[in-house]
Design a protein around this motif. Structure first.
Motif, PDB file in Angstrom:
ATOM      1  N   ARG A 110     -10.825  -0.283  11.237  1.00  0.00           N
ATOM      2  CA  ARG A 110     -10.197  -1.463   9.901  1.00  0.00           C
ATOM      3  C   ARG A 110      -8.890  -2.308  10.635  1.00  0.00           C
ATOM      4  O   ARG A 110      -8.777  -3.158   9.994  1.00  0.00           O
ATOM      5  CB  ARG A 110      -9.525  -0.384   8.884  1.00  0.00           C
ATOM      6  CG  ARG A 110     -10.512   0.367   8.195  1.00  0.00           C
ATOM      7  CD  ARG A 110     -10.302   0.130   6.459  1.00  0.00           C
ATOM      8  NE  ARG A 110     -10.331  -1.465   6.151  1.00  0.00           N
ATOM      9  CZ  ARG A 110     -11.492  -1.762   5.734  1.00  0.00           C
ATOM     10  NH1 ARG A 110     -12.720  -1.111   5.878  1.00  0.00           N
ATOM     11  NH2 ARG A 110     -11.533  -2.978   5.331  1.00  0.00           N
ATOM     12  N   PRO A 152     -10.047  -7.119   4.255  1.00  0.00           N
ATOM     13  CA  PRO A 152     -10.525  -6.130   3.308  1.00  0.00           C
ATOM     14  C   PRO A 152     -11.977  -6.352   3.318  1.00  0.00           C
ATOM     15  O   PRO A 152     -12.400  -7.564   3.591  1.00  0.00           O
ATOM     16  CB  PRO A 152      -9.689  -6.517   2.037  1.00  0.00           C
ATOM     17  CG  PRO A 152      -9.330  -8.007   2.186  1.00  0.00           C
ATOM     18  CD  PRO A 152      -8.991  -8.091   3.693  1.00  0.00           C
ATOM     19  N   ASP A 190     -14.046 -12.916   4.549  1.00  0.00           N
ATOM     20  CA  ASP A 190     -14.156 -11.531   5.363  1.00  0.00           C
ATOM     21  C   ASP A 190     -15.712 -11.471   5.674  1.00  0.00           C
ATOM     22  O   ASP A 190     -16.621 -12.050   5.590  1.00  0.00           O
ATOM     23  CB  ASP A 190     -13.640 -10.360   4.234  1.00  0.00           C
ATOM     24  CG  ASP A 190     -14.945  -9.670   3.382  1.00  0.00           C
ATOM     25  OD1 ASP A 190     -15.609 -10.757   2.828  1.00  0.00           O
ATOM     26  OD2 ASP A 190     -14.989  -8.711   3.101  1.00  0.00           O
ATOM     27  N   LYS A 210       0.742  -1.165   0.191  1.00  0.00           N
ATOM     28  CA  LYS A 210       0.001  -0.062  -0.135  1.00  0.00           C
ATOM     29  C   LYS A 210       0.901   1.446   0.016  1.00  0.00           C
ATOM     30  O   LYS A 210       0.581   2.213  -0.705  1.00  0.00           O
ATOM     31  CB  LYS A 210      -0.893  -0.047   1.180  1.00  0.00           C
ATOM     32  CG  LYS A 210      -2.261   0.481   1.086  1.00  0.00           C
ATOM     33  CD  LYS A 210      -3.076   0.145   2.100  1.00  0.00           C
ATOM     34  CE  LYS A 210      -3.294   1.379   3.117  1.00  0.00           C
ATOM     35  NZ  LYS A 210      -3.933   1.110   4.356  1.00  0.00           N
TER      36      LYS A 210
END
Lengths: 247, 128
Positions: free
Chosen positions: A217, B60, B37, A184
């Motif tokens: 996240r 993700p 996920d 990333k």
């Protein structure tokens, strides 16, 4: 006459002449009309300059934000990425060695079991064909006793080693998460550079930043040597924290 | 709860799913389904009668914390035991997971013994 004064003559000559004419004739309405035209023409030029200045300023600001992002990437995140990859190297190294240690430990155990079984099998076949002597039979029973005990212990250890080999493969998840983070970063670096190249050729577009890690996240595995803020150091810490919360 | 319990294992790394699945089989739980996920897990949970959810955090699509919140917000799933199995180690995250209603939290890398202990503990608490 220079080109500049010729241009000025062409641009403003007729208006000034009309202005002078109106003043001489005492035509107030025409005079102010021509004066307004003159002022408006001048302002148009000024606004054009101002617009250009604004756009230059904007592009300078964008360039600055890309520059500062690049500085940030170069000064902090790239060295961090090196640390991260170094940690991946360490994780893979440890996992490979642990796996090989366990395989090396299991090999002789399996070999011993196979060898002893083979020895007993020879006697067993004699017994089955009723061609075994009494002494040999006693020997076979003695060997079987010790074989069954040893095989049970040895295979228990092999089974345990296999379960640990399986768990050791968890390094792939941990190192994978770290590598994804570095990918990333490389993507972000590439985008910042592309934007910079594009800007140097003119044209302004803000540099898009990728989604930053967050509590919701997740941040990925802790990397030794990188500051992650207050983190637990293992399962015991987690258990203590949760029991403090009444769980 | 018996050994026929239906487990859903959610992790974006197939290696980790395989490890957890194998460990569960070793513990006698052979009814294990996998999802990669939260987004794929949630419809599976809503459709199939699962008894136990083991989920990673950092994935993700829908992360594990959001999946946990979605499970707790769904009247039919709200009481499902959820074990978080993750490398996320920040104290604030563990607190957040606890506040969102997680039943257990195992930090990666983990051992087979820890996994067994936490599952047993959650099931004991359920049975009590």
């Amino acid at each position: 006459m220079t080109a500049l004064s010729k241009n000025l003559q062409e641009d403003f000559g007729p208006t000034i002449a009309a202005l002078a004419g109106a003043l001489a004739a005492g035509d107030e309405k025409l005079f102010f009309q021509e004066l307004d035209l003159l002022v408006e023409r001048r302002e148009r030029g000024l606004f054009g300059e101002l617009r250009k200045l604004t756009s230059d300023l904007q592009s300078a600001l964008v360039r600055f934000s890309i520059d500062s992002r690049l500085v940030d990437l170069a000064e902090k995140e790239v060295p961090d990425a090196r640390l991260r990859l170094d940690h991946v190297l360490k994780l893979t190294d440890e996992a490979a060695h642990r796996t090989m240690d366990l395989v090396e430990q299991s090999g002789p155990l399996a070999e011993r079991t196979a060898k002893q079984a083979q020895e007993i099998l020879v006697m067993w076949k004699q017994f089955r064909s009723r061609s075994i002597a009494v002494d040999e039979f006693r020997d076979m029973i003695r060997r079987m006793d010790s074989f069954l005990e040893a095989a049970s212990t040895d295979m228990g250890r092999v089974r345990g080693n296999l379960a640990e080999v399986l768990l050791t493969q968890g390094y792939q998840d941990l190192s994978g998460q770290i590598i994804r983070g570095v990918m990333k970063l490389v993507g972000e670096l590439e985008m910042a550079l592309v934007e910079l190249v594009r800007l140097s050729k003119g044209g302004v577009k803000a540099c898009a930043e990728s989604e930053a890690p967050s509590v919701s996240r997740g941040f990925g595995p802790v990397i030794p040597g990188l500051d992650h803020g207050p983190a637990v150091s293992g399962q015991q810490d987690v258990d203590a924290l949760l029991s403090g919360l009444g769980m | 709860m018996s050994k026929d319990m239906k487990f859903l294992v959610v992790d974006d790394f197939s290696t980790m799913r395989r490890i957890i699945k194998n460990l569960l089989i070793d513990l006698g739980y052979s009814n294990v389904t996998e999802a990669d996920d939260g987004q794929t897990a949630l419809p599976l949970l809503q459709a199939g009668a699962f008894d136990f959810l083991i989920t990673d955090w950092n994935m993700p699509g829908m992360p594990g914390l959001d999946l946990l919140k979605a499970v707790r917000a769904d009247a039919k799933l709200a009481k499902m035991p959820v074990l978080m199995l993750t490398a996320e180690a920040k104290r604030e995250q563990i607190i957040e997971a606890a506040q969102a209603g997680v039943n257990g939290y195992v930090i990666k890398p983990f051992t087979a013994v820890t996994l067994k202990e936490k599952i047993d503990k959650i099931l004991e608490a359920r049975a009590a």
